[in-house]
Design an enzyme around this catalytic site. Structure first.
Site, PDB file in Angstrom:
ATOM      1  N   ASP A  38     -22.181 -29.054  32.887  1.00  0.00           N
ATOM      2  CA  ASP A  38     -21.044 -28.707  32.050  1.00  0.00           C
ATOM      3  C   ASP A  38     -21.563 -27.728  30.982  1.00  0.00           C
ATOM      4  OD1 ASP A  38     -18.680 -29.016  30.278  1.00  0.00           O
ATOM      5  OD2 ASP A  38     -20.046 -30.268  29.093  1.00  0.00           O
ATOM      6  N   ASP A 245     -21.057 -34.316  29.181  1.00  0.00           N
ATOM      7  CA  ASP A 245     -20.944 -35.083  27.936  1.00  0.00           C
ATOM      8  C   ASP A 245     -19.528 -35.524  27.614  1.00  0.00           C
ATOM      9  OD1 ASP A 245     -19.995 -32.446  27.356  1.00  0.00           O
ATOM     10  OD2 ASP A 245     -20.123 -32.973  25.243  1.00  0.00           O
ATOM     11  N   ASP A 249     -15.640 -34.626  31.856  1.00  0.00           N
ATOM     12  CA  ASP A 249     -16.707 -34.608  32.866  1.00  0.00           C
ATOM     13  C   ASP A 249     -16.796 -35.921  33.635  1.00  0.00           C
ATOM     14  OD1 ASP A 249     -17.596 -32.048  32.048  1.00  0.00           O
ATOM     15  OD2 ASP A 249     -18.676 -32.964  30.374  1.00  0.00           O
TER      16      ASP A 249
HETATM   17  P1  ADP Z   1     -15.349 -27.536  28.475  1.00  0.00           P
HETATM   18  O1  ADP Z   1     -15.207 -27.748  29.953  1.00  0.00           O
HETATM   19  O2  ADP Z   1     -16.098 -26.262  28.196  1.00  0.00           O
HETATM   20  O3  ADP Z   1     -16.017 -28.727  27.790  1.00  0.00           O
HETATM   21  P2  ADP Z   1     -12.459 -28.047  27.732  1.00  0.00           P
HETATM   22  O4  ADP Z   1     -11.970 -28.408  29.088  1.00  0.00           O
HETATM   23  O5  ADP Z   1     -12.485 -29.118  26.717  1.00  0.00           O
HETATM   24  O6  ADP Z   1     -13.895 -27.270  27.801  1.00  0.00           O
HETATM   25  O7  ADP Z   1     -11.544 -26.864  27.149  1.00  0.00           O
HETATM   26  C1  ADP Z   1     -11.374 -25.666  27.871  1.00  0.00           C
HETATM   27  C2  ADP Z   1     -10.745 -24.606  27.008  1.00  0.00           C
HETATM   28  O8  ADP Z   1      -9.437 -25.028  26.557  1.00  0.00           O
HETATM   29  C3  ADP Z   1     -11.498 -24.315  25.718  1.00  0.00           C
HETATM   30  O9  ADP Z   1     -12.514 -23.380  25.928  1.00  0.00           O
HETATM   31  C4  ADP Z   1     -10.384 -23.761  24.828  1.00  0.00           C
HETATM   32  O10 ADP Z   1     -10.118 -22.418  25.147  1.00  0.00           O
HETATM   33  C5  ADP Z   1      -9.194 -24.594  25.224  1.00  0.00           C
HETATM   34  N1  ADP Z   1      -9.055 -25.788  24.357  1.00  0.00           N
HETATM   35  C6  ADP Z   1      -9.205 -27.080  24.730  1.00  0.00           C
HETATM   36  N2  ADP Z   1      -8.976 -27.912  23.696  1.00  0.00           N
HETATM   37  C7  ADP Z   1      -8.700 -27.131  22.616  1.00  0.00           C
HETATM   38  C8  ADP Z   1      -8.372 -27.391  21.230  1.00  0.00           C
HETATM   39  N3  ADP Z   1      -8.288 -28.628  20.735  1.00  0.00           N
HETATM   40  N4  ADP Z   1      -8.139 -26.326  20.438  1.00  0.00           N
HETATM   41  C9  ADP Z   1      -8.220 -25.073  20.906  1.00  0.00           C
HETATM   42  N5  ADP Z   1      -8.507 -24.758  22.183  1.00  0.00           N
HETATM   43  C10 ADP Z   1      -8.738 -25.762  23.040  1.00  0.00           C
HETATM   44 MG    MG Z   2     -18.556 -30.721  27.476  1.00  0.00          MG
END
Ligand code: ADP
Ligand code: MG
Length: 300
Positions: A38, A245, A249
């Site tokens: 991730d 994390d 995931d």
């Molecule tokens: P990752 O797989 O990198 O851990 P997430 O699935 O949590 O990421 O989020 C993917 C994308 O969705 C982020 O990069 C962001 O663009 C958007 N996003 C998710 N949650 C938020 C939030 N609380 N505020 C702003 N953008 C968000």
């Molecule tokens: Mg993550």
């Protein structure tokens, strides 16, 4: 491996902060040929901060941030925390001593996209392009331009829309873990390929991957999609590990032959994993595989 060998290895792992939940994970780890990482909180530190702001209308920056922080206030997402923290600092700079967040109603999380809420009677959306599309908010070429500029610098561009107009954007940066590059190249030398999977956008994902030395990237993937990527590789006959994390995931951690959770991660991820890396260091992915290789060769 014999029960004794498993016990010895488990004890050794524990003393190094690598918690192995059962003999099964230990037996499988030495066969791992591919590891899916991730991005956020796994390859990166997971403590993002706002490094640049952009206003697209005549709204004052502080008001834009106040509304964005109001919408994000009830969210546990690292991006939300970064935005709230930045807003507090901005207020101090403007001489305001109040720590009070704007009140919000109808708060909603849109996984992999962002948040929405009613703040002071306004619909405030904070998130990515997908969130804006969901709410049918138009994206101008000026906004598009700022987004690509930001993403090429390996930053995440968070858009802020007020009453369905994009009024500003926040560029958020989450640095790589210092050991990440070293760990990936060591895994390569062990004959293990590393792959990155993230919910973040393609441009940011690719530039982070390049920085860390990963050639295979899957971006804009939702939690179910992450688990599907694991299954795809397993279909090719590979033993696959997943390192993650977040809550997002956990399906992938469960689907993997060996799921490794970052100790600093969420409880849900830790529960879904077979191995927990208590020090949250990527070097301990190697420690775990080494331990398995040594344990299983000893009895051969
Ligand atoms: P990752 O797989 O990198 O851990 P997430 O699935 O949590 O990421 O989020 C993917 C994308 O969705 C982020 O990069 C962001 O663009 C958007 N996003 C998710 N949650 C938020 C939030 N609380 N505020 C702003 N953008 C968000
Ligand atoms: Mg993550």
């Amino acid at each position: 491996a014999t029960p004794t060998a498993v016990m010895v290895a488990t004890g050794k792992g524990a003393s190094q902060g690598v918690l192995i939940k059962g003999g099964n994970a230990l037996e499988k780890a030495h066969k791992v040929k591919a590891i899916i990482f991730d991005k956020t909180g796994t390859l990166t530190v997971g403590k993002p901060s706002v490094v640049q702001t952009k206003v697209f209308s005549n709204i004052p920056l502080l008001e834009l941030c106040d509304l964005a922080a109001g919408s994000e206030a009830n969210s546990e997402h690292p991006l939300s925390k970064a935005i709230v923290e930045y807003t507090k600092k901005l207020r101090e700079q403007y001489g305001s001593h109040s720590d009070h967040m704007m009140e919000s109603k109808d708060f909603e999380v849109h996984p992999g996209a962002g948040v929405s809420a009613n703040v002071e009677g306004k619909l405030v959306l904070v998130g990515n392009k997908r969130l804006m599309q969901e709410f049918e908010v138009p994206i101008s070429s000026e906004v598009e331009g700022y987004m690509s500029e930001t993403e090429e610098l390996a930053r995440t561009c968070v858009l802020v829309a007020i009453n369905r107009t994009i009024c500003g954007a926040l560029a958020v940066s989450d640095p790589l873990k210092p050991e990440a590059g070293r760990a990936i190249s060591y895994l390569t030398s062990m004959g293990i390929s590393s792959i990155m999977v993230t919910g973040d956008n393609w441009a940011t994902a690719k530039s982070i991957a390049k920085e860390v030395g990963i050639n295979t990237v899957f971006a804009e993937i939702d939690p179910v999609g992450k688990a599907e990527k694991i299954k795809d590789l397993q279909m090719q006959g590979l033993t696959v590990a997943m390192v993650g994390d977040g809550i997002n995931d956990s399906p992938a951690l469960a689907a993997a032959d060996v799921g490794l959770a970052i100790g600093a991660g969420t409880d849900v991820a830790i529960e879904a994993a077979d191995i927990v890396l208590m020090r949250s260091s990527l070097e301990d992915v190697i420690t775990a595989i080494d331990l398995s290789r040594k344990t299983l060769s000893r009895i051969r």
